[in-house]
Write a protein that holds these residues in place. Structure first.
Motif, PDB file in Angstrom:
ATOM      1  N   VAL A   1     -12.427 -18.188 -22.840  1.00  0.00           N
ATOM      2  CA  VAL A   1     -11.785 -16.906 -23.213  1.00  0.00           C
ATOM      3  C   VAL A   1     -12.393 -15.759 -22.402  1.00  0.00           C
ATOM      4  O   VAL A   1     -11.681 -14.864 -21.911  1.00  0.00           O
ATOM      5  CB  VAL A   1     -11.949 -16.660 -24.721  1.00  0.00           C
ATOM      6  N   THR A   2     -13.712 -15.796 -22.252  1.00  0.00           N
ATOM      7  CA  THR A   2     -14.379 -14.739 -21.450  1.00  0.00           C
ATOM      8  C   THR A   2     -13.877 -14.780 -20.019  1.00  0.00           C
ATOM      9  O   THR A   2     -13.612 -13.730 -19.404  1.00  0.00           O
ATOM     10  CB  THR A   2     -15.901 -14.933 -21.492  1.00  0.00           C
ATOM     11  N   MET A   3     -13.727 -15.975 -19.455  1.00  0.00           N
ATOM     12  CA  MET A   3     -13.236 -16.105 -18.088  1.00  0.00           C
ATOM     13  C   MET A   3     -11.799 -15.597 -17.984  1.00  0.00           C
ATOM     14  O   MET A   3     -11.430 -14.960 -16.988  1.00  0.00           O
ATOM     15  CB  MET A   3     -13.320 -17.573 -17.650  1.00  0.00           C
ATOM     16  N   LEU A   4     -10.988 -15.894 -19.023  1.00  0.00           N
ATOM     17  CA  LEU A   4      -9.597 -15.417 -19.018  1.00  0.00           C
ATOM     18  C   LEU A   4      -9.549 -13.888 -18.964  1.00  0.00           C
ATOM     19  O   LEU A   4      -8.840 -13.311 -18.136  1.00  0.00           O
ATOM     20  CB  LEU A   4      -8.864 -15.938 -20.260  1.00  0.00           C
ATOM     21  N   LEU A   5     -10.325 -13.245 -19.835  1.00  0.00           N
ATOM     22  CA  LEU A   5     -10.306 -11.778 -19.860  1.00  0.00           C
ATOM     23  C   LEU A   5     -10.909 -11.197 -18.578  1.00  0.00           C
ATOM     24  O   LEU A   5     -10.394 -10.221 -18.033  1.00  0.00           O
ATOM     25  CB  LEU A   5     -11.072 -11.274 -21.084  1.00  0.00           C
ATOM     26  N   ALA A   6     -11.962 -11.823 -18.096  1.00  0.00           N
ATOM     27  CA  ALA A   6     -12.597 -11.306 -16.880  1.00  0.00           C
ATOM     28  C   ALA A   6     -11.702 -11.509 -15.674  1.00  0.00           C
ATOM     29  O   ALA A   6     -11.577 -10.639 -14.800  1.00  0.00           O
ATOM     30  CB  ALA A   6     -13.952 -11.987 -16.671  1.00  0.00           C
ATOM     31  N   THR A   7     -11.038 -12.667 -15.594  1.00  0.00           N
ATOM     32  CA  THR A   7     -10.157 -12.956 -14.451  1.00  0.00           C
ATOM     33  C   THR A   7      -8.991 -11.988 -14.424  1.00  0.00           C
ATOM     34  O   THR A   7      -8.602 -11.467 -13.380  1.00  0.00           O
ATOM     35  CB  THR A   7      -9.656 -14.410 -14.531  1.00  0.00           C
ATOM     36  N   THR A   8      -8.458 -11.728 -15.601  1.00  0.00           N
ATOM     37  CA  THR A   8      -7.326 -10.800 -15.678  1.00  0.00           C
ATOM     38  C   THR A   8      -7.754  -9.401 -15.258  1.00  0.00           C
ATOM     39  O   THR A   8      -7.045  -8.692 -14.553  1.00  0.00           O
ATOM     40  CB  THR A   8      -6.771 -10.786 -17.108  1.00  0.00           C
ATOM     41  N   LYS A   9      -8.932  -9.004 -15.660  1.00  0.00           N
ATOM     42  CA  LYS A   9      -9.438  -7.666 -15.315  1.00  0.00           C
ATOM     43  C   LYS A   9      -9.675  -7.543 -13.817  1.00  0.00           C
ATOM     44  O   LYS A   9      -9.328  -6.542 -13.179  1.00  0.00           O
ATOM     45  CB  LYS A   9     -10.758  -7.413 -16.065  1.00  0.00           C
ATOM     46  N   VAL A  10     -10.225  -8.633 -13.227  1.00  0.00           N
ATOM     47  CA  VAL A  10     -10.481  -8.627 -11.786  1.00  0.00           C
ATOM     48  C   VAL A  10      -9.178  -8.581 -11.010  1.00  0.00           C
ATOM     49  O   VAL A  10      -9.026  -7.858 -10.024  1.00  0.00           O
ATOM     50  CB  VAL A  10     -11.340  -9.833 -11.388  1.00  0.00           C
ATOM     51  N   ALA A  11      -8.205  -9.377 -11.469  1.00  0.00           N
ATOM     52  CA  ALA A  11      -6.902  -9.372 -10.806  1.00  0.00           C
ATOM     53  C   ALA A  11      -6.261  -7.998 -10.865  1.00  0.00           C
ATOM     54  O   ALA A  11      -5.642  -7.537  -9.907  1.00  0.00           O
ATOM     55  CB  ALA A  11      -6.000 -10.443 -11.456  1.00  0.00           C
ATOM     56  N   GLU A  12      -6.438  -7.347 -12.007  1.00  0.00           N
ATOM     57  CA  GLU A  12      -5.877  -6.004 -12.140  1.00  0.00           C
ATOM     58  C   GLU A  12      -6.549  -5.028 -11.181  1.00  0.00           C
ATOM     59  O   GLU A  12      -5.917  -4.193 -10.566  1.00  0.00           O
ATOM     60  CB  GLU A  12      -6.037  -5.526 -13.584  1.00  0.00           C
ATOM     61  N   ASP A  13      -7.893  -5.147 -11.070  1.00  0.00           N
ATOM     62  CA  ASP A  13      -8.614  -4.273 -10.141  1.00  0.00           C
ATOM     63  C   ASP A  13      -8.165  -4.496  -8.717  1.00  0.00           C
ATOM     64  O   ASP A  13      -8.051  -3.564  -7.929  1.00  0.00           O
ATOM     65  CB  ASP A  13     -10.135  -4.503 -10.255  1.00  0.00           C
TER      66      ASP A  13
END
Length: 819
Positions: free
Chosen positions: A807-819
């Protein structure tokens, strides 16, 4: 022959007896001298000391012995006398040696002849006679030196005795002289004392006479001064008149200090009449000068005067008589503090001066003020600035003109300048109380406070103190009007603001600006920032607000024009209003208004947020209010004031209880004891005064925290709503887990985009998203624990609940992709 022989024999025993007696006496004397010497030696012997001497006495004896070795010659024996005596002795020796020697017998030895033997000794008697003669001769020869010394001592003794008699005689005469001198001295001292006494009495009488003459001179001055004041040629500006005033003051002071003198009261009245007569002459001279000059100036100013000749006509013409008038006024000013007559005269002269100046200048000042108001009819700031500049010149010229006539300042010149300044105040006050624009009122505050009071009036001190009072009153009027209009602005334009559809177009307008910024180049952004203007923010920039009486602290610089252009109108208006008030009103007034404005602004944001929630979604509504509360908190932070305001209220709650108790008891509560409800109502019926503090900053932080928590909870529910429903139903586990996981992957991008558009701050977005992430992880953790406790390992593998890392990777990956 027998007879001769018997005679010789008779003589011989007698002679021998005589010789024996002489020898016996000589032996006795030697024995006596020896016994005496023995006794004398006992006086200071070591063993039997009869008269012992002290060491100091012994030292004295030794010193006398040393001094007596060389005795001086007596004063009466001169060197000539000594030479004469020596010469006589030599002559006598020569005479003795010249005597012819007796014929020596041929049978007698020469040595016997030398000892006086003239004839040979034949018998024993002859021998004894010869021996006695020789012995006597030897003794005589031995004692001759001592006898001579004894004779010399006798002479000295006689001489000393004579000198002592002469000294006694001299002392006697000196004693007589002393007695006579004492007598003469006594008589001389008596005479001297008598003379001194007479001189002292003479000096005393002369002093008394001089004192009487000096005191009488004050009384004699009355006639002289009256005669001088009656002279027709006497001028009040002459030195003679000044001397008359000085002499009158001296005489009056003397009579007031000596009221016990005969007829002092009568002379005091007469001298005071002379003083009043001279003061009336001064008053008549000064008043006539002022009035004549005023009439001349008014006649000349009835015609149209060119502006370049205004100063000459109104000031130089009045100043022509200042030199002579000042000579007289200085005489009065020097004595004003010592006599009430002089003080009254000085007040009359000053009052006459102010009256004449008012008569000359009032019309001129009013015409100029009206001219200034007409020239700047639409510009109130220009009216105030020009009017105050004109009054500064008038006050400066009047102040200098006053000191051309008087040497000391007074209340009259302050009242005169205040009267002239009040003409400007009465003309501008109706204009000020009709101004409605906050910007105009704020600029007027800046003009009056900074340009006038701080820069020009206060540094001048007493010269512009009167005008400073009028400017302060004008400033208070402007501030009062500004506060009133600010309150009306807060109520009408902020609290009662009805948003237009475009004001609530969130997030459409933010998305549009975001898309425009993504498409623009850096050069286009700079051009847009330079060309953009906002009608509500350009009049007074937020970063330029400066408080009164406080150091200037710049407000935060707004990042770009697009940012504050997208602010909600009530936020813009609130900050605009506060920025204008902050530099114009006092601190405690600003604190009350800021508390009211911020409270009203937050209410308007809550109302707009609810409308956005009803039209769009809770996410947009919560982010809208979070964005603007953050803006509000950031913009009010630089204000160096306390936003806490003390509110006082009356608490009537306990009165309700007492009244209700009275209602229940009815007549029973009227007993004369401690249960009397009427008495209790009178004693406890006074309302309590309660004080409470309302802190605007705390209110802002409280609302920010509240809506951040609502947003966090809403997004959390939005992300994990299915899994929460599952936790309630405990069924369809796999579908719910997959649905939740897929929903997070699909919705998190949109949420992060909305946060970026609204907040435009990475740090704020991170702070706000961090608790959302924690809640999501906590929810998955609880779901994982629930599955582990209710399902087997095979079922858990089939369900496939993601772990915390996934779950942490999902949220972090999404945030990075957004950046």
């Amino acid at each position: 022959q027998n007879k001769a022989t018997d005679a010789k024999s008779a003589k011989t025993p007698a002679k021998s007896a005589k010789v024996n007696m002489a020898a016996l006496s000589s032996v006795r004397s030697k024995q006596g001298n020896k016994s005496q010497m023995d006794q004398l030696s006992l006086w200071n012997s070591k063993n039997e000391c009869i008269a012992p001497l002290s060491e100091s006495q012994i030292d004295s004896i030794h010193q006398l012995a040393l001094l007596s070795r060389h005795l001086p010659m007596p004063s009466d024996v001169t060197q000539t006398t000594m030479k004469a005596e020596i010469k006589d002795e030599k002559d006598q020796a020569k005479s003795i040696s010249s005597i012819p020697a007796s014929p020596r017998s041929p049978n007698m030895p020469e040595s016997f002849e030398n000892h006086g033997m003239k004839q040979p000794v034949e018998t024993a008697q002859q021998f004894f006679s010869w021996f006695a003669d020789v012995e006597l001769q030897m003794e005589s020869e031995q004692e001759q030196e001592y006898r001579a010394y004894s004779d010399q001592l006798d002479q000295y003794y006689q001489l000393c005795t004579s000198i002592e008699e002469q000294i006694d005689n001299a002392l006697y005469h000196l004693e007589e002289l002393k007695d006579q001198h004492v007598t003469v001295s006594t008589k001389a001292n008596t005479l001297h004392a008598a003379c001194e006494k007479l001189l002292a009495e003479q000096t005393k009488l002369m002093t008394v006479a001089e004192s009487i003459n000096n005191k009488l001179s004050y009384f004699n001055e009355l006639e002289k001064l009256s005669r001088k004041l009656s002279l027709p040629t006497l001028s009040v500006t002459s030195e003679a008149f000044a001397n008359i005033l000085a002499r009158l003051d001296e005489c009056l002071s003397f009579l007031q200090l000596n009221p016990s003198y005969k007829e002092s009261q009568i002379y005091t009245l007469r001298f005071r009449q002379c003083l009043l007569r001279s003061l009336n002459m001064i008053k008549h001279y000064v008043v006539s000068r002022f009035k004549n000059t005023t009439q001349i100036i008014l006649k000349q100013t009835n015609r149209v005067i060119p502006p370049e000749r205004v100063f000459t006509e109104y000031y130089n013409n009045f100043r022509t008589s200042s030199a002579k008038v000042k000579v007289v006024t200085e005489l009065v000013e020097q004595r004003a503090n010592k006599s009430k007559e002089y003080f009254a005269l000085l007040q009359d002269c000053r009052q006459c001066y102010t009256t004449q100046r008012i008569a000359i200048m009032t019309g001129y000042i009013q015409r100029w003020i009206q001219t200034i108001l007409q020239e700047h009819l639409r510009d109130h700031c220009a009216q105030v600035r020009a009017g105050c500049k004109f009054m500064l010149h008038v006050c400066h010229d009047e102040y200098e003109l006053y000191f051309n006539f008087y040497g000391m300042g007074s209340d009259e010149i302050s009242q005169l300048l205040e009267y002239f300044s009040n003409c400007l105040y009465t003309s501008l006050r109706p204009v000020i109380i009709k101004i409605n624009h906050l910007e105009t009122l704020a600029e007027l505050c800046s003009i009056l406070k900074t340009e006038l009071l701080e820069d020009q009036i206060i540094p001048k001190g007493d010269e512009l103190a009167a005008f400073g009072l009028i400017v302060s009153n004008m400033l208070e009027d402007v501030q009062e009007r500004l506060v009133y209009r600010a309150q009306a602005y807060i109520q009408n334009d902020i609290d009662r603001y009805n948003p237009a559809p475009g004001d609530l177009a969130y997030p459409d307008k933010l998305q549009m600006i975001h898309d425009m910024e993504q498409k623009q180049t850096p050069e286009d952004k700079e051009g847009l920032d330079d060309s953009f203007t906002d009608p509500e923010m350009t009049s007074i920039p937020l970063g330029s607000s400066t408080p009164m009486n406080r150091p200037m602290q710049p407000l935060p610089v707004v990042p770009t024009a697009d940012s504050y252009a997208m602010w909600y109108p009530t936020v813009r208006r609130t900050l605009l209003c506060l920025s204008k008030l902050y530099r114009c009103v006092d601190k405690y007034i600003f604190e009350g208004l800021s508390q009211e404005a911020i409270s009203v602004c937050i209410r308007s944001l809550i109302k707009a947020s609810q409308m956005i929630i009803s039209k769009k979604s809770k996410t947009d509504g919560y982010l809208f209010i979070i964005k603007h509360i953050l803006i509000l908190r950031e913009q009010i932070a630089p204000f160096e004031v306390e936003f806490a305001v003390k509110e006082t209220s009356l608490d009537f709650s306990h009165i309700k209880d007492v009244a209700y108790d009275l209602y229940l008891k009815g007549r029973k509560g009227l007993t004369l004891d401690s249960n009397n409800t009427v008495l209790k109502l009178l004693l406890d019926g006074i309302p309590h005064v309660t004080e409470s503090y309302v802190d605007s900053k705390e209110n802002v932080n409280k609302n920010l925290k509240e809506y951040c928590q609502l947003f966090i909870n809403h997004v959390t529910d939005l992300f994990v709503a299915p899994i929460k429903a599952f936790m309630d139903r405990v069924k369809k586990v796999r579908e719910v887990i997959n649905e939740t996981y897929t929903g997070i992957k699909r919705k998190v991008t949109g949420i992060l985009m909305s946060m970026s558009i609204y907040l435009s701050n990475k740090d704020t977005e991170y702070i706000l998203f961090k608790p959302i992430k924690a809640n999501v992880l906590q929810t998955f953790k609880k779901a994982s624990e629930l599955i582990s406790s209710n399902y087997s390992d095979e079922d858990q593998q089939i369900i496939g609940c993601p772990s915390q890392d996934q779950v942490t990777m999902l949220l972090a990956t999404t945030k990075v992709a957004e950046d």
